[in-house]
Design an enzyme around this catalytic site. Structure first.
Site, PDB file in Angstrom:
ATOM      1  N   ASN A  93      36.901 -12.027  26.756  1.00  0.00           N
ATOM      2  CA  ASN A  93      36.053 -12.597  25.713  1.00  0.00           C
ATOM      3  C   ASN A  93      34.580 -12.664  26.104  1.00  0.00           C
ATOM      4  O   ASN A  93      33.718 -12.625  25.230  1.00  0.00           O
ATOM      5  CB  ASN A  93      36.558 -14.003  25.364  1.00  0.00           C
ATOM      6  CG  ASN A  93      35.569 -14.770  24.501  1.00  0.00           C
ATOM      7  OD1 ASN A  93      35.362 -14.450  23.329  1.00  0.00           O
ATOM      8  ND2 ASN A  93      34.935 -15.785  25.089  1.00  0.00           N
ATOM      9  N   TYR A 162      23.538  -3.681  22.933  1.00  0.00           N
ATOM     10  CA  TYR A 162      24.725  -4.484  22.650  1.00  0.00           C
ATOM     11  C   TYR A 162      25.694  -3.691  21.767  1.00  0.00           C
ATOM     12  O   TYR A 162      26.909  -3.681  22.005  1.00  0.00           O
ATOM     13  CB  TYR A 162      24.309  -5.781  21.966  1.00  0.00           C
ATOM     14  CG  TYR A 162      25.441  -6.724  21.636  1.00  0.00           C
ATOM     15  CD1 TYR A 162      26.270  -7.226  22.634  1.00  0.00           C
ATOM     16  CD2 TYR A 162      25.663  -7.123  20.321  1.00  0.00           C
ATOM     17  CE1 TYR A 162      27.302  -8.105  22.323  1.00  0.00           C
ATOM     18  CE2 TYR A 162      26.688  -8.005  20.006  1.00  0.00           C
ATOM     19  CZ  TYR A 162      27.500  -8.492  21.012  1.00  0.00           C
ATOM     20  OH  TYR A 162      28.521  -9.359  20.699  1.00  0.00           O
TER      21      TYR A 162
END
Length: 279
Positions: A93, A162
């Protein structure tokens, strides 16, 4: 007896947000959980939340560690095995959109930002998967990666590195799913849209800017048709579903999008985030 009783889960980036919510759901459903993050104070908040919800101390392994380092990764795996004796589920995560300290965006961002972004969002996942693999083979376990709708196919000029990292993570999820299913390990992922977490704050933005961000998009139906920002538990519920072999056994190498309908319209692309965040 919870559905994860007797199972052990490592959840990276569980000192807040989605990871914290996932840790709470797994633990309340009987799992042993290893929670981890770099911020000791926030990680302790997660631990206290688990304890207050009725989870026993013996079912919690709290590890302050940097998942981008080999030492941190080894610490997560080794302490988990030492305390619980096995590993059944790995939730990758931890992730962040790292900003250029000079304020530059787009193609002019420093290449160091690229390296840091991929190290956290992709390389750490690869290394954790490699280190968890022998233990997950033994348990016929599950891996759930947390990606993002920035992976595409729409362009993300404001968060190029990203977006690259998450697009690569999606391909890594698909490829490892086929590689590891021969050992009985299932790999899947969830792709969140806008979720009200500490994500914007982690990018270095003050609270008032974060509020603007989370208030703007839900107020525009071309950005989020559901007209609400997601909450951490919305994504955590998908993670738990994908980790549940009984409920999702035939799902292999897929990414479930949880975004309030954003990718069906993608009006977010019409707005400049820097304009939104202006004082």
């Amino acid at each position: 007896m919870g559905r994860f009783s007797g199972k052990t889960v490592i959840i990276t980036g569980s000192s807040n947000g989605i990871g914290r919510s996932a840790a709470l759901l797994f633990a309340k459903d009987g799992a042993n959980v290893t929670i981890t993050g770099r911020n000791a104070d926030r990680l302790e908040e997660t631990r206290q939340l688990l304890l207050k919800s009725g989870v026993s101390e013996k079912n919690i392994n709290s590890v302050v560690a940097d998942v981008t380092t080999s030492e941190g990764q080894n610490q997560l795996v080794n302490t988990t095995l030492k305390k619980f004796g096995k590993l059944n589920i790995l939730v990758n995560n931890a992730g962040a959109a790292i900003t250029d300290g000079s304020g530059v965006t787009g193609t002019d961002q420093n290449i160091d930002v690229y390296h840091k972004t991929l190290q956290l969002n992709l390389q750490a996942v690869i290394e954790m998967t490699q280190k968890a693999k022998p233990h997950l083979i033994e348990s016929k376990g599950e891996i759930v990666n947390v990606s993002s709708i920035v992976a595409g196919p729409q362009a993300q000029p404001g968060a190029i590195y990203y977006a690259i990292a998450k697009a690569a993570l999606d391909q890594y999820t698909r490829s490892t799913a086929i590689d590891l299913i021969q050992y009985g390990i299932r790999v899947n992922s969830v792709s969140p849209g806008i979720v009200a977490t500490g994500f914007i704050g982690a990018m270095g933005m003050p609270d008032d800017m974060a509020r603007k961000f989370y208030d703007f998009y839900p107020s525009h139906k071309e950005c989020i048709p559901a007209r609400v920002s997601g909450q951490p538990e919305d994504i955590a519920n998908v993670i738990v579903f994908l980790a549940d072999r009984k409920l999702s056994s035939y799902i292999i190498g897929q990414s479930i999008v949880a975004d309030g309908g954003s990718t069906l319209v993608m009006g977010m692309q019409a707005h400049d985030i820097m304009d939104i965040l202006k004082p």
